[in-house]
Design a protein around this motif. Structure first.
Motif, short mmCIF file in Angstrom:
data_model
loop_
_atom_site.label_atom_id
_atom_site.label_comp_id
_atom_site.label_asym_id
_atom_site.label_seq_id
_atom_site.Cartn_x
_atom_site.Cartn_y
_atom_site.Cartn_z
N VAL A 189 67.10 -74.04 127.40
CA VAL A 189 66.17 -74.86 128.18
C VAL A 189 66.95 -75.58 129.28
O VAL A 189 67.94 -76.27 129.00
CB VAL A 189 65.44 -75.88 127.29
CG1 VAL A 189 64.53 -76.78 128.13
CG2 VAL A 189 64.63 -75.16 126.22
N VAL A 192 62.32 -79.54 131.65
CA VAL A 192 61.07 -79.80 130.94
C VAL A 192 60.10 -80.42 131.93
O VAL A 192 60.39 -81.44 132.56
CB VAL A 192 61.28 -80.75 129.74
CG1 VAL A 192 59.95 -81.03 129.05
CG2 VAL A 192 62.30 -80.18 128.76
N VAL A 200 53.84 -82.49 127.81
CA VAL A 200 54.67 -81.41 128.34
C VAL A 200 53.77 -80.25 128.75
O VAL A 200 52.90 -79.82 127.97
CB VAL A 200 55.71 -80.95 127.29
CG1 VAL A 200 56.47 -79.72 127.78
CG2 VAL A 200 56.69 -82.09 126.99
N ILE A 203 58.27 -75.52 129.60
CA ILE A 203 59.73 -75.63 129.60
C ILE A 203 60.27 -74.49 130.44
O ILE A 203 59.71 -73.39 130.48
CB ILE A 203 60.32 -75.60 128.18
CG1 ILE A 203 59.91 -74.33 127.43
CG2 ILE A 203 59.92 -76.83 127.40
CD1 ILE A 203 60.57 -74.17 126.07
N TYR A 216 54.48 -78.44 121.40
CA TYR A 216 55.92 -78.17 121.41
C TYR A 216 56.58 -78.91 120.25
O TYR A 216 56.28 -80.09 120.00
CB TYR A 216 56.54 -78.63 122.73
CG TYR A 216 56.02 -77.91 123.95
CD1 TYR A 216 56.71 -76.84 124.51
CD2 TYR A 216 54.83 -78.31 124.55
CE1 TYR A 216 56.23 -76.17 125.63
CE2 TYR A 216 54.33 -77.65 125.67
CZ TYR A 216 55.04 -76.59 126.20
OH TYR A 216 54.55 -75.94 127.32
N LEU A 226 63.35 -82.92 123.84
CA LEU A 226 61.97 -83.20 124.24
C LEU A 226 61.56 -84.62 123.89
O LEU A 226 61.10 -85.38 124.75
CB LEU A 226 61.02 -82.20 123.58
CG LEU A 226 61.26 -80.71 123.84
CD1 LEU A 226 60.22 -79.86 123.12
CD2 LEU A 226 61.24 -80.42 125.33
N ALA A 230 63.06 -86.11 127.29
CA ALA A 230 61.93 -85.89 128.20
C ALA A 230 60.84 -86.95 128.06
O ALA A 230 60.33 -87.46 129.05
CB ALA A 230 61.35 -84.49 127.95
#
Length: 521
Positions: A189, A192, A200, A203, A216, A226, A230
């Motif tokens: 990844v 994001v 989200v 990705i 996710y 994440l 993120a």
């Protein structure tokens, strides 16, 4: 069945390892019939921690849910059976400075009741036997290096856990999941993307490009790609309550098969504790310690001395630990699972139980909402779920913290600092105070404080009694009818010891194998 509407059409799991592939397996089992697609993205460039090699009995439920027999997975993961955990050297004031925390069952009902009765009486200052090692069948089996699995059908099963190679367990679950149709992408990844509302939307992968999902899962370990990076979920730090922040791992050779232990051993060291986990092909060893009290080099040297002649000459693996948890495990359309959601040091081997509960509870709460027509993405539903998972993490944290508060060692500043540390929850403080007050009904207190979320009352009794948290001055039990039960309890304890000795050969015959013979495919 596949025509039924499911709120998630595509689950994207970021990260593999035990957490990612356990999640994929459970989601596939629960939701594949609704046409839910599952994709696991993991990068071969990113390693896994790979030292969580013990479990609680909840892992048995995981395999039974998936219909996986022990003879299928255990041999492939070098797994052995686990009766419980042995804790040497956590106290210094007892003639027996060690105790065993067993997985108990219906077979322990009478002796367990006697243990709790005696422990309560000893809290009052009476001289009765209250060391937990005398009362539990699993303790006797572990001491005799016997497994908890009976060769004879008796109608009553003992509960037990496992020791296993965590990397091989993840690989086994991965292979099985891919065969069942779960999509696997080996990629990294790099970005994001989020909507203005916060959830989200996709990705971005280095080679594959954009990948979109409805939900996710963050299984990216301590980096929390994440949930923390993120989404910037709130984080609750446990480091002021639990001082250990590092671990060092070194394997050693396995003894002869008939000498393989059916227990984890967690030995108190100068500035932390050392685990010993017996697999069928090696022994996993490690030292969990505080870097404020001992250097990495000194910790490694101490661990090698502790292991002795069987120690591997290979390089030790150093692990930096982050102790704490996120406040929102389910946040927007991201669910954190495993180290990304939180970690409490591995003293009671609870990591996989927390992973499993996180996934199973999510499946349950989504299914309940789906069948009742509730909005899956509602804040109320997420708040309810997060509070439930936080209760689990906090309950484990309290039980682990109690190990350190109850130690009586004076040989290093580390143990003194742990014992004198007053930074712990109000629940743990109430349990410590309640135990020390002989008039407190401790079982009721455990119930009233909701302290049985992860550990039932017998576990709390084993912890306090095993650490020797009793008055130092004791008096004889008066020959009074009011104490007849105590006398009976002591006699029952003696009877149990006699029973175990008299029937030792039968027990060894009944509970013999450390791991099942592999099935040939």
């Amino acid at each position: 069945m596949t025509s039924q509407i499911h709120p998630f059409r595509h689950l994207v799991i970021v990260g593999g390892g035990t957490a990612g592939w356990m999640a994929a397996s459970l989601f596939q089992h629960a939701w594949a019939r609704f046409g839910v697609e599952i994709t696991v993205v993991e990068s071969e460039k990113i390693g896994i921690i790979g030292v969580g090699e013990g479990s609680t009995p909840s892992l048995r439920h995981f395999f039974r849910t998936l219909g996986i027999a022990e003879t299928e997975w255990m041999a492939q993961c070098h797994a052995t059976y686990k009766c419980g955990i042995h804790f040497p050297n956590w106290s210094s004031h007892l003639s027996q400075n060690a105790y065993f925390h067993p997985f108990y069952s219906e077979l322990d009902w009478k002796s367990g009741s006697a243990f709790i009765y005696n422990a309560n009486l000893r809290r009052k200052g009476y001289d009765v036997e209250a060391h937990p090692d005398y009362f539990w069948l699993q303790t006797k089996l572990a001491q005799g290096k016997r497994s908890p699995v009976s060769k004879q059908a008796s109608g009553k099963e003992l509960d037990y856990g496992y020791h296993f190679d965590s990397a091989k367990l993840g690989a086994y679950l991965k292979c099985r999941a891919i065969k069942l149709g779960i999509r696997h992408i080996n990629d990294t990844v790099v970005a994001v993307k989020r909507a203005k509302e916060g959830h989200v939307t996709q990705i971005q992968l280095a080679r594959t490009g954009a990948l979109c999902g409805d939900m996710y899962l963050d299984c990216t370990g301590f980096q929390g790609l994440l949930i923390r990076q993120a989404l910037n979920a709130d984080y609750v730090d446990f480091s002021s309550q639990l001082l250990n922040d590092k671990a060092i791992a070194i394997p050693s050779s396995v003894p002869l098969k008939d000498k393989v232990a059916s227990q984890t051993t967690s030995t108190a060291m100068s500035n932390g504790w050392a685990w010993s986990i017996p697999l069928s092909n090696r022994v996993g060893n490690g030292y969990v310690y505080s870097s404020q009290h001992i250097s990495d080099d000194s910790a490694e040297a101490e661990l090698r001395r502790h292991i002795g002649s069987n120690v591997s000459q290979g390089e030790a693996r150093l692990i930096n630990m982050q102790l704490g948890r996120v406040e929102q495990h389910w946040y927007h359309n991201v669910l954190a699972v495993g180290l990304s959601q939180g970690f409490i040091e591995p003293l009671e081997a609870t990591a996989i139980s927390c992973i499993q509960y996180t996934i199973e509870r999510f499946i349950d709460i989504v299914d309940e909402a789906r069948t009742s027509g509730k909005e899956i993405a509602s804040t109320h539903l997420q708040d309810k779920y997060n509070a439930d998972i936080n209760r689990i993490f906090d309950a484990v944290k309290d039980y682990i913290t109690a190990h350190y508060r109850l130690n009586t060692r004076t040989d290093s500043q580390y143990w003194i600092d742990n014992r004198e540390n007053q930074d712990h929850s109000s629940t743990l403080q109430a349990l410590l105070s309640g135990w020390d007050d002989p008039d407190t009904h401790f079982e009721k207190l455990v119930h009233d404080l909701d302290a049985q979320t992860m550990y039932l009352a017998p576990s709390w009794y084993c912890l306090f009694a095993g650490k020797g948290r009793f008055p130092r001055t004791l008096r004889s039990v008066p020959l009074d009818t009011n104490y007849a039960n105590a006398i009976d309890a002591s006699k029952y304890c003696q009877h149990q010891s006699t029973f175990f000795n008299d029937h030792k050969k039968q027990l060894l015959k009944t509970y013999g194998q450390h791991y099942p013979e592999p099935v040939t495919f």
